[in-house]
Design a protein around this motif. Sequence first.
Motif, PDB file in Angstrom:
ATOM      1  N   VAL A   1       0.827  -1.085   0.089  1.00  0.00           N
ATOM      2  CA  VAL A   1      -0.095  -0.158  -0.036  1.00  0.00           C
ATOM      3  C   VAL A   1       1.012   1.274  -0.034  1.00  0.00           C
ATOM      4  O   VAL A   1       1.941   1.221   0.786  1.00  0.00           O
ATOM      5  CB  VAL A   1      -0.899  -0.012   1.214  1.00  0.00           C
ATOM      6  CG1 VAL A   1      -1.797   1.290   1.506  1.00  0.00           C
ATOM      7  CG2 VAL A   1      -1.814  -1.103   1.237  1.00  0.00           C
ATOM      8  N   LEU A   2       0.558   2.074  -1.028  1.00  0.00           N
ATOM      9  CA  LEU A   2       1.331   3.451  -0.851  1.00  0.00           C
ATOM     10  C   LEU A   2       0.635   4.417   0.022  1.00  0.00           C
ATOM     11  O   LEU A   2      -0.663   4.709   0.076  1.00  0.00           O
ATOM     12  CB  LEU A   2       1.441   4.058  -2.103  1.00  0.00           C
ATOM     13  CG  LEU A   2       2.205   3.510  -3.170  1.00  0.00           C
ATOM     14  CD1 LEU A   2       2.193   4.351  -4.522  1.00  0.00           C
ATOM     15  CD2 LEU A   2       3.696   3.458  -2.839  1.00  0.00           C
ATOM     16  N   ALA A   3       1.372   4.993   0.998  1.00  0.00           N
ATOM     17  CA  ALA A   3       0.957   6.131   1.920  1.00  0.00           C
ATOM     18  C   ALA A   3       2.037   6.722   2.616  1.00  0.00           C
ATOM     19  O   ALA A   3       3.113   6.382   2.632  1.00  0.00           O
ATOM     20  CB  ALA A   3       0.254   5.199   3.073  1.00  0.00           C
ATOM     21  N   PRO A   4       1.673   8.070   2.985  1.00  0.00           N
ATOM     22  CA  PRO A   4       2.561   9.029   3.620  1.00  0.00           C
ATOM     23  C   PRO A   4       2.972   8.476   4.994  1.00  0.00           C
ATOM     24  O   PRO A   4       2.692   9.019   6.064  1.00  0.00           O
ATOM     25  CB  PRO A   4       1.717  10.184   3.734  1.00  0.00           C
ATOM     26  CG  PRO A   4       0.419   9.754   3.667  1.00  0.00           C
ATOM     27  CD  PRO A   4       0.164   8.614   3.036  1.00  0.00           C
ATOM     28  N   ILE A   5       3.971   7.540   5.324  1.00  0.00           N
ATOM     29  CA  ILE A   5       4.002   6.984   6.323  1.00  0.00           C
ATOM     30  C   ILE A   5       5.677   7.278   7.011  1.00  0.00           C
ATOM     31  O   ILE A   5       6.219   7.131   8.313  1.00  0.00           O
ATOM     32  CB  ILE A   5       4.321   5.389   6.509  1.00  0.00           C
ATOM     33  CG1 ILE A   5       5.194   4.894   5.404  1.00  0.00           C
ATOM     34  CG2 ILE A   5       2.869   4.955   6.430  1.00  0.00           C
ATOM     35  CD1 ILE A   5       5.532   3.345   5.574  1.00  0.00           C
ATOM     36  N   GLY A   6       6.311   8.194   6.255  1.00  0.00           N
ATOM     37  CA  GLY A   6       7.755   8.656   6.643  1.00  0.00           C
ATOM     38  C   GLY A   6       7.473  10.172   7.061  1.00  0.00           C
ATOM     39  O   GLY A   6       6.522  10.734   6.642  1.00  0.00           O
ATOM     40  N   ARG A   7       8.343  10.686   7.833  1.00  0.00           N
ATOM     41  CA  ARG A   7       8.504  11.763   8.200  1.00  0.00           C
ATOM     42  C   ARG A   7      10.058  12.160   8.398  1.00  0.00           C
ATOM     43  O   ARG A   7      10.931  11.602   8.494  1.00  0.00           O
ATOM     44  CB  ARG A   7       7.831  12.369   9.457  1.00  0.00           C
ATOM     45  CG  ARG A   7       8.079  11.606  10.725  1.00  0.00           C
ATOM     46  CD  ARG A   7       7.480  12.107  11.935  1.00  0.00           C
ATOM     47  NE  ARG A   7       7.632  11.168  13.050  1.00  0.00           N
ATOM     48  CZ  ARG A   7       6.773  10.874  14.020  1.00  0.00           C
ATOM     49  NH1 ARG A   7       5.513  11.521  14.135  1.00  0.00           N
ATOM     50  NH2 ARG A   7       7.162   9.803  15.093  1.00  0.00           N
ATOM     51  N   GLU A   8      10.210  13.688   8.141  1.00  0.00           N
ATOM     52  CA  GLU A   8      11.604  14.004   8.167  1.00  0.00           C
ATOM     53  C   GLU A   8      12.052  14.413   9.495  1.00  0.00           C
ATOM     54  O   GLU A   8      11.201  14.964  10.309  1.00  0.00           O
ATOM     55  CB  GLU A   8      12.017  15.170   6.912  1.00  0.00           C
ATOM     56  CG  GLU A   8      11.891  14.625   5.601  1.00  0.00           C
ATOM     57  CD  GLU A   8      12.323  15.727   4.774  1.00  0.00           C
ATOM     58  OE1 GLU A   8      13.077  16.616   4.823  1.00  0.00           O
ATOM     59  OE2 GLU A   8      11.480  15.585   3.551  1.00  0.00           O
TER      60      GLU A   8
END
Length: 170
Positions: free
Chosen positions: A163-170
Amino acid sequence: MAKKQKKQQKQSGTGGTPATVALTAAGAAYTVHAYEHDPAHPSYGEEAAQAMGVSPDRVFKTLVAEVDGELTVAVVPVAGTLNLKALATAVSGKRAVMADPAAAERTTGYVRGGISPLGQRKKLRTVLDDSAPSHATICVSAGRRGLEVELAPGDLARLTDAVLAPIGRE
């Protein structure tokens, strides 16, 4: 090929890893990058990016978390961190915590620092950070420390049913 010879290939590093075997079997295009792993380096992913001369936003780390009691793979850029709440949301879960390292190793068949999202002993649900498709290719662990595989993000997503999802953060 005799069992002893296969075992020697595996130990010497001349044989494939389950990840590269899976890629070959699927007919996916990929490039293997090997480098000398330094056990004293504080970050496996940053070490890989430096050793290969690749931007850390193109090198992705494979993390195993537990979402509502179920092991789940998160693939995020080494330049950032995993957002556990976003991971839980991506798989319709309520709560995510990092998995016990021993459980992650036992379930995937890989050692920490060498866990690949490909060719795992037990296929786990996988979430790929949505920044991956912004790159023509990304690098992920090829199944052991000091070995990375470069491939198209679409191939990684397809082969892991990610699944593609915004799971990373800087």
